[in-house]
Design an enzyme around this catalytic site. Structure first.
Site, PDB file in Angstrom:
ATOM      1  N   CYS A  83       0.285  -1.124  -0.190  1.00  0.00           N
ATOM      2  CA  CYS A  83      -0.008  -0.337   0.292  1.00  0.00           C
ATOM      3  C   CYS A  83       0.968   1.814   0.185  1.00  0.00           C
ATOM      4  CB  CYS A  83      -0.551  -0.403   1.461  1.00  0.00           C
ATOM      5  SG  CYS A  83      -1.975  -1.252   1.126  1.00  0.00           S
ATOM      6  N   CYS A 206     -13.328   0.980   8.388  1.00  0.00           N
ATOM      7  CA  CYS A 206     -12.148   0.096   7.833  1.00  0.00           C
ATOM      8  C   CYS A 206     -11.514   1.088   6.357  1.00  0.00           C
ATOM      9  CB  CYS A 206     -12.572  -1.007   7.660  1.00  0.00           C
ATOM     10  SG  CYS A 206     -12.787  -2.202   9.249  1.00  0.00           S
ATOM     11  N   SER A 207     -10.938   1.031   5.477  1.00  0.00           N
ATOM     12  CA  SER A 207     -10.966   1.596   4.705  1.00  0.00           C
ATOM     13  C   SER A 207     -11.799   0.713   3.688  1.00  0.00           C
ATOM     14  CB  SER A 207      -9.577   2.458   3.930  1.00  0.00           C
ATOM     15  OG  SER A 207      -8.635   0.967   3.566  1.00  0.00           O
ATOM     16  N   ILE A 209     -12.484  -0.890  -0.500  1.00  0.00           N
ATOM     17  CA  ILE A 209     -12.431  -1.611  -1.858  1.00  0.00           C
ATOM     18  C   ILE A 209     -12.322  -0.382  -2.882  1.00  0.00           C
ATOM     19  CG2 ILE A 209     -11.137  -2.952  -3.587  1.00  0.00           C
ATOM     20  CD1 ILE A 209     -10.885  -4.285  -1.059  1.00  0.00           C
ATOM     21  N   HIS A 334      -9.142   4.184  -1.214  1.00  0.00           N
ATOM     22  CA  HIS A 334      -8.078   3.208  -0.767  1.00  0.00           C
ATOM     23  C   HIS A 334      -7.979   2.829  -2.465  1.00  0.00           C
ATOM     24  CE1 HIS A 334      -4.111   2.437   0.859  1.00  0.00           C
ATOM     25  NE2 HIS A 334      -4.713   0.862   1.326  1.00  0.00           N
TER      26      HIS A 334
END
Length: 386
Positions: A83, A206-207, A209, A334
């Site tokens: 990432c 949470c980020s 998809i 992200h």
């Protein structure tokens, strides 16, 4: 070593881009950056992408980039650091210009993540962890960051409300960002009652998809002063890069992100400043605990104080240390290879005074922190308006 300026930025709305291929979204961002810079050629290119083979079935992306931008035979290089791939591409582009090897450099980041199933996407992302140990046991990143969160909560008293307030703040910022995947606010109650993913982390910790790309154009600051004067001059004054053990079980302390701490120290030393001199920052909030731990690793807050700082509004746009004015990974999205490049874009827009409704009041210096995996690698860049 030459001083390096960012003279062009390019971004598009991130999300689930079903009607665009990986080359489409990459070209869209890159063309926007070239247009913003006002250049019609580049000397070299660097592209951050974590796993286009697993997500899109397309490797050799450096050639794709040069080909579909009609920039051949200029050299193009793809880099990967999970990432942190985008942040590493920025560093290599900065090094290329600073060293004198190239004058005009295009830096891109891209990931197309939604063309596979959720299971396949989870597997692709899990390859950024230690596959022979963590992956073999079935642990994925929500589980790894849940362990980090629980360790931080046990040691410092960090609360679920503090983790949730990070999400509330970042969605409030993302609601003002026309490029964000999720441009809407959320309430504290909504975050805390969202679906459990890995205790104590819930879905809205949470980020997502994301499909997306981002691009920059770099050149020597001296050349920018002479030939590229359409925008205020923004220069990269510090760059730091560090690694840590890839697996959590090998680390001495689960409550800190050592790679971010070391990378920040190197960037601060290069820029000749310290944490107190940073006006705002974009940090890697793949999970809300990551933002809390990173703000501590960067020296903005003492260990254990990142949670209270978020809860008390210190990291809001109106606070003493605004964090993730773009909406962060949580709200902006992200697309893992593009995230580090997009963080630099937010710094540039803020420093130019072009951030629209989320614009801060006359910031001078910004910091971007991008990391791979659970902190196995980290990049830190410091930008300054001249």
């Amino acid at each position: 070593m030459r001083e390096v300026a960012v003279i062009g930025v390019g971004l598009h709305k991130w999300g689930e881009l079903w009607d665009m291929s990986i080359r489409d979204i990459l070209v869209t961002a890159a063309v926007a950056a070239l247009k913003d810079a006002g250049v019609d050629h580049v000397d070299s290119m660097f592209l951050g992408c974590m796993s286009s083979g697993l997500f899109s079935g397309q490797e050799h992306l450096a050639s794709v980039m040069a080909d579909y931008l009609d920039l051949t035979p200029a050299p193009a290089t793809r880099v990967e650091s999970a990432c942190a791939s985008g942040g590493l591409a920025v560093r290599l582009g900065w090094m290329e210009v600073a060293s004198g090897l190239s004058d005009i450099v295009l830096v891109g980041g891209v990931e197309k993540m939604t063309d596979v199933s959720g299971t396949e996407a989870t597997f692709a992302l899990s390859t950024a962890a230690d596959t022979e140990y963590e992956g073999y046991q079935g642990v994925t990143f929500p589980g790894l960051y849940a362990m980090m969160a629980r360790a931080h909560m046990n040691r410092y008293g960090t609360t679920l409300e503090q983790l949730s307030q990070v999400s509330v703040k970042n969605h409030a910022n993302g609601a003002l960002n026309p490029y964000a995947q999720y441009p809407f606010p959320v309430t504290l109650e909504t975050v805390m009652n969202s679906t459990m993913v890995a205790e104590p982390l819930r879905l809205l910790h949470c980020s997502p998809i994301t499909d997306g790309a981002a691009a920059l154009v770099l050149c020597p600051a001296e050349l920018a002063r002479k030939s590229f004067r359409e925008h205020p001059l923004v220069v990269i004054t510090g760059s730091g890069h560090a690694t840590d053990t890839i697996a959590l079980h090998s680390r001495a302390d689960l409550t800190t992100i050592k790679a971010a701490e070391v990378a920040a120290k190197r960037a601060y030393e290069m820029a000749g400043i310290g944490p107190d001199d940073i006006d705002f920052a974009e940090v890697h909030d793949c999970f809300t605990i990551a933002e809390i731990m990173t703000t501590e690793a960067l020296g903005f807050f003492a260990p254990g104080q990142g949670g209270p700082a978020a809860e008390n509004g210190e990291t809001s746009r109106e606070g003493s240390k605004p964090i993730n004015t773009s909406g962060g990974l949580k709200a902006k999205g992200h697309p893992v290879g593009a995230t580090g490049v997009a963080q630099i874009i937010e710094l540039v827009l803020q420093l130019r005074g072009e951030a629209g409704k989320r614009q801060l009041k006359e910031p001078r210096r910004g910091l971007a922190q991008n990391m791979g995996g659970s902190g196995g690698s980290s990049l830190v860049h410091i930008l300054e308006k001249r």
